[in-house]
Design a protein around this motif. Sequence first.
Motif, PDB file in Angstrom:
ATOM      1  N   VAL A 172       0.806  -1.545   0.242  1.00 19.63           N
ATOM      2  CA  VAL A 172      -0.157  -0.124   0.030  1.00 19.63           C
ATOM      3  C   VAL A 172       0.709   1.261  -0.244  1.00 19.63           C
ATOM      4  CG1 VAL A 172      -1.066   1.505   0.667  1.00 19.63           C
ATOM      5  CG2 VAL A 172      -2.176  -1.530   0.961  1.00 19.63           C
ATOM      6  N   LEU A 173       2.058   1.005   0.755  1.00 15.03           N
ATOM      7  CA  LEU A 173       2.832   2.767   1.234  1.00 15.03           C
ATOM      8  C   LEU A 173       3.439   2.412  -0.560  1.00 15.03           C
ATOM      9  CD1 LEU A 173       4.794   4.544   2.275  1.00 15.03           C
ATOM     10  CD2 LEU A 173       6.071   2.518   2.631  1.00 15.03           C
ATOM     11  N   ALA A 174       4.035   1.523  -1.027  1.00 15.90           N
ATOM     12  CA  ALA A 174       4.937   1.282  -3.054  1.00 15.90           C
ATOM     13  C   ALA A 174       3.714   1.975  -3.895  1.00 15.90           C
ATOM     14  CB  ALA A 174       4.561  -0.049  -3.223  1.00 15.90           C
ATOM     15  N   GLY A 175       2.230   1.539  -3.467  1.00 15.48           N
ATOM     16  CA  GLY A 175       1.105   2.383  -4.315  1.00 15.48           C
ATOM     17  C   GLY A 175       1.388   3.039  -3.824  1.00 15.48           C
ATOM     18  N   ASP A 180      -2.687   3.762  -8.945  1.00 13.38           N
ATOM     19  CA  ASP A 180      -3.944   3.604  -7.480  1.00 13.38           C
ATOM     20  C   ASP A 180      -3.684   2.180  -7.476  1.00 13.38           C
ATOM     21  OD1 ASP A 180      -4.445   6.146  -6.525  1.00 13.38           O
ATOM     22  OD2 ASP A 180      -6.247   6.639  -8.510  1.00 13.38           O
ATOM     23  N   TRP A 181      -3.629   1.197  -8.869  1.00 12.75           N
ATOM     24  CA  TRP A 181      -3.709  -0.196  -9.030  1.00 12.75           C
ATOM     25  C   TRP A 181      -3.136  -0.191  -8.243  1.00 12.75           C
ATOM     26  CZ3 TRP A 181      -8.125  -2.278 -11.436  1.00 12.75           C
ATOM     27  CH2 TRP A 181      -8.513  -1.787 -12.400  1.00 12.75           C
ATOM     28  N   TRP A 235     -13.093   1.622  -1.632  1.00  7.40           N
ATOM     29  CA  TRP A 235     -11.858   2.579  -1.823  1.00  7.40           C
ATOM     30  C   TRP A 235     -11.146   2.260  -2.448  1.00  7.40           C
ATOM     31  CZ3 TRP A 235      -6.935   4.627  -0.891  1.00  7.40           C
ATOM     32  CH2 TRP A 235      -6.727   5.947  -0.767  1.00  7.40           C
ATOM     33  N   ALA A 236     -10.146   0.804  -2.304  1.00  7.81           N
ATOM     34  CA  ALA A 236      -8.786   1.533  -3.036  1.00  7.81           C
ATOM     35  C   ALA A 236     -10.000   0.930  -4.665  1.00  7.81           C
ATOM     36  CB  ALA A 236      -7.990   0.085  -2.497  1.00  7.81           C
ATOM     37  N   LEU A 237     -10.560  -0.104  -4.724  1.00  2.87           N
ATOM     38  CA  LEU A 237     -11.092  -0.461  -5.621  1.00  2.87           C
ATOM     39  C   LEU A 237     -12.171   1.407  -6.846  1.00  2.87           C
ATOM     40  CD1 LEU A 237     -11.815  -1.999  -8.055  1.00  2.87           C
ATOM     41  CD2 LEU A 237     -14.318  -2.959  -6.271  1.00  2.87           C
ATOM     42  N   GLY A 238     -12.628   2.053  -5.667  1.00  2.00           N
ATOM     43  CA  GLY A 238     -12.518   3.017  -6.333  1.00  2.00           C
ATOM     44  C   GLY A 238     -11.820   4.170  -6.961  1.00  2.00           C
ATOM     45  N   GLU A 239     -10.678   3.978  -5.959  1.00  2.00           N
ATOM     46  CA  GLU A 239      -9.212   5.205  -6.339  1.00  2.00           C
ATOM     47  C   GLU A 239      -9.280   3.866  -7.677  1.00  2.00           C
ATOM     48  OE1 GLU A 239      -7.729   8.163  -4.586  1.00  2.00           O
ATOM     49  OE2 GLU A 239      -9.761   8.305  -4.507  1.00  2.00           O
ATOM     50  N   ALA A 240      -8.764   3.530  -8.417  1.00  2.00           N
ATOM     51  CA  ALA A 240      -7.741   2.738  -9.119  1.00  2.00           C
ATOM     52  C   ALA A 240      -9.615   2.395 -10.448  1.00  2.00           C
ATOM     53  CB  ALA A 240      -8.198   1.362  -9.128  1.00  2.00           C
ATOM     54  N   THR A 241     -10.786   2.449 -10.151  1.00  2.99           N
ATOM     55  CA  THR A 241     -11.320   2.188 -11.191  1.00  2.99           C
ATOM     56  C   THR A 241     -12.803   3.361 -11.781  1.00  2.99           C
ATOM     57  OG1 THR A 241     -12.947   0.837  -9.989  1.00  2.99           O
ATOM     58  CG2 THR A 241     -11.594   0.080 -11.398  1.00  2.99           C
ATOM     59  N   GLY A 242     -12.727   4.020 -10.260  1.00  4.28           N
ATOM     60  CA  GLY A 242     -13.513   6.134 -10.347  1.00  4.28           C
ATOM     61  C   GLY A 242     -15.161   5.568  -9.948  1.00  4.28           C
ATOM     62  N   ILE A 243     -14.824   4.415 -10.000  1.00  2.00           N
ATOM     63  CA  ILE A 243     -16.630   3.700  -8.920  1.00  2.00           C
ATOM     64  C   ILE A 243     -17.005   4.316  -8.027  1.00  2.00           C
ATOM     65  CG2 ILE A 243     -16.746   1.727 -10.206  1.00  2.00           C
ATOM     66  CD1 ILE A 243     -16.451   0.648  -7.455  1.00  2.00           C
ATOM     67  N   PRO A 244     -18.333   4.283  -7.686  1.00  2.00           N
ATOM     68  CA  PRO A 244     -18.455   5.434  -6.325  1.00  2.00           C
ATOM     69  C   PRO A 244     -18.285   5.090  -5.260  1.00  2.00           C
ATOM     70  CG  PRO A 244     -20.070   5.599  -7.867  1.00  2.00           C
ATOM     71  CD  PRO A 244     -19.343   4.686  -8.220  1.00  2.00           C
TER      72      PRO A 244
END
Length: 298
Positions: A172-175, A180-181, A235-244
């Motif tokens: 997560v830190l490296a990300g 975001d992926w 949250w992480a999926l939303g940051e990567a894909t743009g979903i709410p």
Amino acid sequence: MNTLDAVVAPVVTIGMLWVVPTGLGLVEGPRPPGWDALRRAWPLLAMPGAVSLWLPRSGAATALAACYALATLALALLAPARLALTRSPRPAELAVLTALVCPSVAGLALVAERASYPLFGFELDLLALTVPHFHFAGFAAALVAGLLCRSAGGGVLAGAAALSVPAGTLLVLAGYFVDDWAELVGAVVLTAGMTAVAVLTLRERRDLAADPVTRALLGVSALVLAVTMALALWWALGEATGIPHPTLTWMAATHGLGNALGFAVCSLLAHRRLRTAPGPAATTTAIPRTLPRTELPA
């Protein structure tokens, strides 16, 4: 103090003043010189950092945060000193070593955030959330994973928990530095590790608890993880894909508070009760500090 600060400050204060010294007291095996002195002095050393959280961003808050950062650096230096004593690459030990280093990441982020400095280009809100993340996901979760791996005597699931929680935290830190992926990959690995911790807590440790209070604490710590880590994935999926997905403030108030109080505090309280319980409820795998290096269990 904005809404995010109002949520983060109390949580991090608990992490600084109680979670870290309590966790250090639960670590088994050889302890390098200065370990016990640092653990006893930790609440005093952490007090400047805790005070800085409640002040406006300023030079005074930055100086107080820097005092705490120095304490976290001293803690991080215990990791190579302990490794020199144990010479153990086993999962339980790697989890403990990761726990010792993680508060130093939080300390650095705290100094930058209190100084209003966008370290490595990160926004101040993200730096503010890095502080609790590396106290609870970094220190507390990695430490608990190591304790569970040791008490379970190793095994595939225990080893996976002890490796994937630290690995997920570091991914997560490296990300943060990649995209975001990459952060989503870290969230998936961390969620897998936390799920293993929850299963081990219910399967291994809860059976050792003779009193209902300890059993309740272990049950809450395990069940809270299911909810909080689902939120983290969302949250992480939303940051990567743009979903709410939830905002950072909402995540701090739900995922953050849940992990801090529902998991870390409850889990450490339960492990401390198990350590001091008489008879079969007590931990049966404690390692004498004088145990030869080559005989350390997993």
